[in-house]
Design an enzyme around this catalytic site. Structure first.
Site, PDB file in Angstrom:
ATOM      1  N   ARG A   1      -7.496   3.809  -5.150  1.00  0.00           N
ATOM      2  CA  ARG A   1      -8.552   4.284  -4.257  1.00  0.00           C
ATOM      3  C   ARG A   1      -8.616   5.803  -4.298  1.00  0.00           C
ATOM      4  NH1 ARG A   1      -9.317   6.013   1.061  1.00  0.00           N
ATOM      5  NH2 ARG A   1      -7.065   6.187   1.237  1.00  0.00           N
ATOM      6  N   LYS A   2      -7.665   6.462  -3.634  1.00  0.00           N
ATOM      7  CA  LYS A   2      -7.704   7.922  -3.552  1.00  0.00           C
ATOM      8  C   LYS A   2      -6.396   8.559  -4.030  1.00  0.00           C
ATOM      9  CE  LYS A   2      -9.767  11.201  -0.370  1.00  0.00           C
ATOM     10  NZ  LYS A   2     -10.340  11.331   0.987  1.00  0.00           N
TER      11      LYS A   2
ATOM     12  N   HIS B   1       7.329  -7.824  -1.643  1.00  0.00           N
ATOM     13  CA  HIS B   1       7.043  -7.065  -0.419  1.00  0.00           C
ATOM     14  C   HIS B   1       7.946  -7.520   0.730  1.00  0.00           C
ATOM     15  CE1 HIS B   1       3.605  -4.940  -1.879  1.00  0.00           C
ATOM     16  NE2 HIS B   1       2.755  -5.942  -1.859  1.00  0.00           N
TER      17      HIS B   1
ATOM     18  N   LYS C   1       0.801  -1.239   0.000  1.00  0.00           N
ATOM     19  CA  LYS C   1       0.000   0.000   0.000  1.00  0.00           C
ATOM     20  C   LYS C   1       0.830   1.283   0.000  1.00  0.00           C
ATOM     21  CE  LYS C   1      -2.579  -2.366  -0.779  1.00  0.00           C
ATOM     22  NZ  LYS C   1      -3.061  -2.287  -2.154  1.00  0.00           N
TER      23      LYS C   1
ATOM     24  N   ARG D   1       6.019   4.532   2.409  1.00  0.00           N
ATOM     25  CA  ARG D   1       5.046   5.613   2.537  1.00  0.00           C
ATOM     26  C   ARG D   1       4.848   5.909   4.007  1.00  0.00           C
ATOM     27  NH1 ARG D   1      -1.158   4.859   0.237  1.00  0.00           N
ATOM     28  NH2 ARG D   1      -1.617   7.077   0.079  1.00  0.00           N
TER      29      ARG D   1
HETATM   30  P1  A3P Z   1      -4.762   4.936  -1.237  1.00  0.00           P
HETATM   31  O1  A3P Z   1      -5.474   3.755  -0.671  1.00  0.00           O
HETATM   32  O2  A3P Z   1      -4.251   5.872  -0.190  1.00  0.00           O
HETATM   33  O3  A3P Z   1      -5.520   5.639  -2.292  1.00  0.00           O
HETATM   34  P2  A3P Z   1      -0.058  -0.452  -3.615  1.00  0.00           P
HETATM   35  O4  A3P Z   1       0.035  -0.216  -5.081  1.00  0.00           O
HETATM   36  O5  A3P Z   1       1.290  -0.591  -2.961  1.00  0.00           O
HETATM   37  O6  A3P Z   1      -1.011  -1.519  -3.291  1.00  0.00           O
HETATM   38  O7  A3P Z   1      -0.598   0.905  -2.982  1.00  0.00           O
HETATM   39  C1  A3P Z   1      -1.901   1.352  -3.244  1.00  0.00           C
HETATM   40  C2  A3P Z   1      -1.981   2.814  -2.928  1.00  0.00           C
HETATM   41  O8  A3P Z   1      -1.358   3.582  -3.978  1.00  0.00           O
HETATM   42  C3  A3P Z   1      -3.429   3.294  -2.874  1.00  0.00           C
HETATM   43  O9  A3P Z   1      -3.422   4.386  -1.966  1.00  0.00           O
HETATM   44  C4  A3P Z   1      -3.646   3.723  -4.309  1.00  0.00           C
HETATM   45  O10 A3P Z   1      -4.741   4.577  -4.500  1.00  0.00           O
HETATM   46  C5  A3P Z   1      -2.335   4.408  -4.613  1.00  0.00           C
HETATM   47  N1  A3P Z   1      -2.022   4.471  -6.052  1.00  0.00           N
HETATM   48  C6  A3P Z   1      -2.246   3.530  -6.989  1.00  0.00           C
HETATM   49  N2  A3P Z   1      -1.835   3.960  -8.189  1.00  0.00           N
HETATM   50  C7  A3P Z   1      -1.340   5.206  -8.019  1.00  0.00           C
HETATM   51  C8  A3P Z   1      -0.780   6.173  -8.918  1.00  0.00           C
HETATM   52  N3  A3P Z   1      -0.655   5.928 -10.194  1.00  0.00           N
HETATM   53  N4  A3P Z   1      -0.385   7.345  -8.387  1.00  0.00           N
HETATM   54  C9  A3P Z   1      -0.519   7.594  -7.062  1.00  0.00           C
HETATM   55  N5  A3P Z   1      -1.050   6.735  -6.177  1.00  0.00           N
HETATM   56  C10 A3P Z   1      -1.459   5.534  -6.649  1.00  0.00           C
END
Ligand code: A3P
Length: 305
Positions: free
Chosen positions: A269-270, A113, A49, A135
């Site tokens: 998500r956001k 991971h 994440k 993060r």
């Molecule tokens: P949020 O849940 O805060 O929105 P991972 O890819 O390691 O699983 O992490 C997912 C997180 O990265 C989520 O955060 C997701 O929305 C965000 N994310 C995915 N793609 C992204 C992008 N292209 N730019 C910025 N954030 C991104």
């Protein structure tokens, strides 16, 4: 081995001081022994994440920019996790359905991971490079909370409430945690050998993606030429991989990755820094800030939150 039920109901097992989802541990151990790194490999190591999906899209685009124009990018038709799978999807134990490794062209981009000490043994022995991404833990927690809520990984599980989940996260009981050990392991490896380990933070990527895409390309050994910079290739790649662009692609709105376990759309998500402030009480935030102070003290590692 010590076992716990994670806050989303996943079975966790403690192995060499870290918590792992029990279902992944056999393949993690198997790839630790059996994965053979090549000198040209790029290993993406991330905290869950922390923007793994984003980093996969960026490194894939950087490495393949001579092959595909941005408007022809495979990213438009495939989720980044399909284009850049986890090492364990190739090298697992005998029960896993595995992807064929021989089809992956050089430079191979692979991801994981696992903490630094659990990386395949061949990684340290080869000249391959590691790009680490983490993060701030407050946003990581909120992102995980939503991810677990939308993907019921353990079908029968009864997830814990928000406060209890946060408490477990602060105790380090989370898959691939404790997060501070994970981060400090890669941080120290980066300090020791910055040519081997690039250390990135989600917040920095959000602040200046163009600068960071250049940094990633340089580290990967394929810096942008003056001509490419002049033509705006760095901006094009940044835009292609942006949250808004990837989230709105048809391919990422539907379907599943990783053998049908996780929904594509739950990886988008956001995509913001500081969303934790919408969820955590001031006591919870204070507890985490204090914990970060203690755990990162003297390491030189800090986060913008
Ligand atoms: P949020 O849940 O805060 O929105 P991972 O890819 O390691 O699983 O992490 C997912 C997180 O990265 C989520 O955060 C997701 O929305 C965000 N994310 C995915 N793609 C992204 C992008 N292209 N730019 C910025 N954030 C991104």
């Amino acid at each position: 081995l010590e076992r716990r039920t994670g806050w989303d109901g996943q079975h966790l097992v403690n192995y060499e001081g870290f918590w792992f989802p029990e279902m992944f541990l056999p393949s993690i151990r198997s790839s630790r022994n059996n994965f053979v790194a090549k000198n040209t490999d790029i290993i993406l190591a991330t905290v869950p994440k922390s923007g793994t999906t984003w980093l996969k899209a960026l490194t894939f685009s950087v490495a393949n920019r001579g092959i595909y124009a941005v408007d022809q990018s495979p990213l438009l038709k495939s989720n980044p996790h399909k284009l850049v799978p986890f090492i364990q999807e190739y090298i697992g134990d005998e029960h896993d359905k595995l992807l064929p490794m021989e089809n992956v062209s050089d430079p191979r981009i692979l991801s994981s991971h696992v903490p630094f000490v659990m990386l395949p043994y061949s990684v340290a022995k080869s000249e391959c490079k590691i790009i680490y991404l983490c993060r701030n833990p407050l946003d990581q927690f909120i992102s995980l909370h939503h991810f677990f809520a939308s993907n019921k990984i353990e079908k029968e599980a009864v997830p814990l409430g928000f406060e209890e989940s946060f408490d477990m996260f602060c105790q380090g009981i989370i898959g691939f945690g404790p997060f501070w050990e994970h981060m400090i392991g890669y941080w120290n490896a980066h300090l020791e050998n910055p040519k081997k380990v690039l250390f990135l933070k989600y917040e920095d990527l959000k602040e200046d993606i163009v600068l960071n895409v250049k940094k990633i390309a340089e580290f990967m050994g394929c810096p942008f030429s003056e001509e490419e910079v002049g033509k705006g290739v760095v901006e094009e790649i940044s835009k292609l991989c942006s949250f808004g662009n990837l989230k709105n692609l048809e391919v990422n709105k539907n379907g599943y990755v990783m053998d049908g376990v996780l929904k594509n759309n739950t990886f988008f998500r956001k995509g913001e820094v500081g969303d934790w402030a919408n969820y955590l009480s001031s006591e919870m935030a204070e507890r985490m800030k204090k914990l970060m102070e203690i755990k990162f003290e003297g390491s030189g590692l800090t986060f913008k939150i």
